[in-house]
Design an enzyme around this catalytic site. Sequence first.
Site, short mmCIF file in Angstrom:
data_model
loop_
_atom_site.label_atom_id
_atom_site.label_comp_id
_atom_site.label_asym_id
_atom_site.label_seq_id
_atom_site.Cartn_x
_atom_site.Cartn_y
_atom_site.Cartn_z
N GLU A 260 0.50 -1.07 -0.15
CA GLU A 260 -0.20 0.09 -0.18
C GLU A 260 1.11 0.77 -0.10
OE1 GLU A 260 -2.48 0.62 3.32
OE2 GLU A 260 -3.55 -0.92 3.58
N GLU A 314 -13.18 6.05 1.42
CA GLU A 314 -14.52 5.11 2.97
C GLU A 314 -15.01 6.48 3.83
OE1 GLU A 314 -12.89 1.13 2.41
OE2 GLU A 314 -10.75 1.71 1.99
N LYS A 317 -14.66 4.77 7.50
CA LYS A 317 -13.90 4.55 8.06
C LYS A 317 -13.76 5.61 9.87
CE LYS A 317 -9.50 3.48 6.13
NZ LYS A 317 -8.77 4.05 5.50
N GLU A 323 -8.37 10.30 6.69
CA GLU A 323 -8.39 8.92 6.13
C GLU A 323 -9.83 8.07 5.36
OE1 GLU A 323 -7.20 6.05 7.28
OE2 GLU A 323 -5.84 6.84 8.45
#
Length: 460
Positions: A260, A314, A317, A323
């Site tokens: 990642e 997302e 999260k 984030e």
Amino acid sequence: MHAPMLILLLSSIAAADAAGVGVTYGRRATSLPPPADVARFLARGTVLDRVRLLNADPLALRAFAGMGLAVDVTVPNALVPRIADSVAFARRWVRASVAPHVAAGTNVSRILVGRDVISQANRTLLLCLVPAMQNLHTALLATSLHRQIKVSAAHSLGVLAVSTPPSAGRFREGYDAAVVKPLLGFLRATGAPFMVNAYPFYGLTSDADLDFALFRVGAEGVTDAGTGLVYTNALDAQLDAVHSAMDRLGFGDVDVVVAETGWPWAGEDWEVGAGADHAGDYNRNAIRHLGSGVGTPLMPNRTFEVSIFSLFDENLKPGPMSEHHFGLFHADMTPIYDAGILTAPEYVGPVSAKITPAAPAPAPDAGVADSGGRQWCVPTPAADAAVLQENIDFVCGGGMDCGPIRPGGRCYEPDTVQGHAAYAMNLYFRSNGQHEFDCDFGRTGVVTTVDPSFGSCNFT
């Protein structure tokens, strides 16, 4: 191409499960497109050749059947102790969650055990990691899938006790001998890579660090006093710290994969560097650098497999706003910014760099730099080195000027098949009218809007 260098390059490719560029497909969001639509889009609309699933969702696995992309699946942390305790349970899990999808045409390439297990303060989970990996490998042997599917795990930089300077990198005390050394022994024995989540974004403390994090030309280098090697970007420093820690335990030969990396396109006012322009710069430059064949100061003359985090935002999260905003694409699969991974260029409008919880929608405040409509032809990330050499011979043997990639030429270094093929294929593409079919090269070429030029090597 010198024979020793070609042999070195081919060896580095063979050491990896599958070279190339991928994306992490997380689904912790309230509004996402169906997995079947996502799979078709990734296979047909991007240069990506692999996808990492953060679970083993059968709907997603079925969607990638016949698409050709390599797929990594993840065992949830909750299942790791059960798999570690029982080979029989590991076999049942493989038979139920993996084998049927492989039989249906999904190209499962890895099973990743847990998420960031070593960095978590959970002794039970920690001690189960390697036994679970061993049992899963045994289960794959029983189904004759062990050659196609490798078992590994992805780790954050939290596995390191020391990361600066890179040559001083070492794993956390107590974990190194009890967990990491057996883990590395398993990876070496099975031919699987050590996978690391590397995020220069999280190392930022002020705007002064941005050039070093973003691979910007002219960034002041940082010298490692232990080796005298100069680092011109933060990602190289992070990867070499991991390599040093592995080498310290006697496993410097185990391949390293970037499981990642990424950059948030928006964040809170206090989050340094969050923004679409920086996200575009970082991801384009990271993909280009890791695929260039330059390598890192401690791991030179090699390419790295890399997966960008993440495919979509997302919003479910936890954590700060950044984030939630690592996504490359909106839910309708239009790009949030230009990451250089689309097979055809697409206009991307202005994107807000900062978001606060009170704001109902981002207000445009900055445009994303583009290439002015220009295009280049480069090799696909996982193109076979032997085929790329044939491309070079075809172009350069046809009367075109390949002097820049011959010894002493301005584009000769790095002396790799990928680097030389990129120049030759682009030369042919631009000399023949820049038609898409002039960049096909037996499906080993792809048109990009990211300029591959570097230093004095100009691809125009």
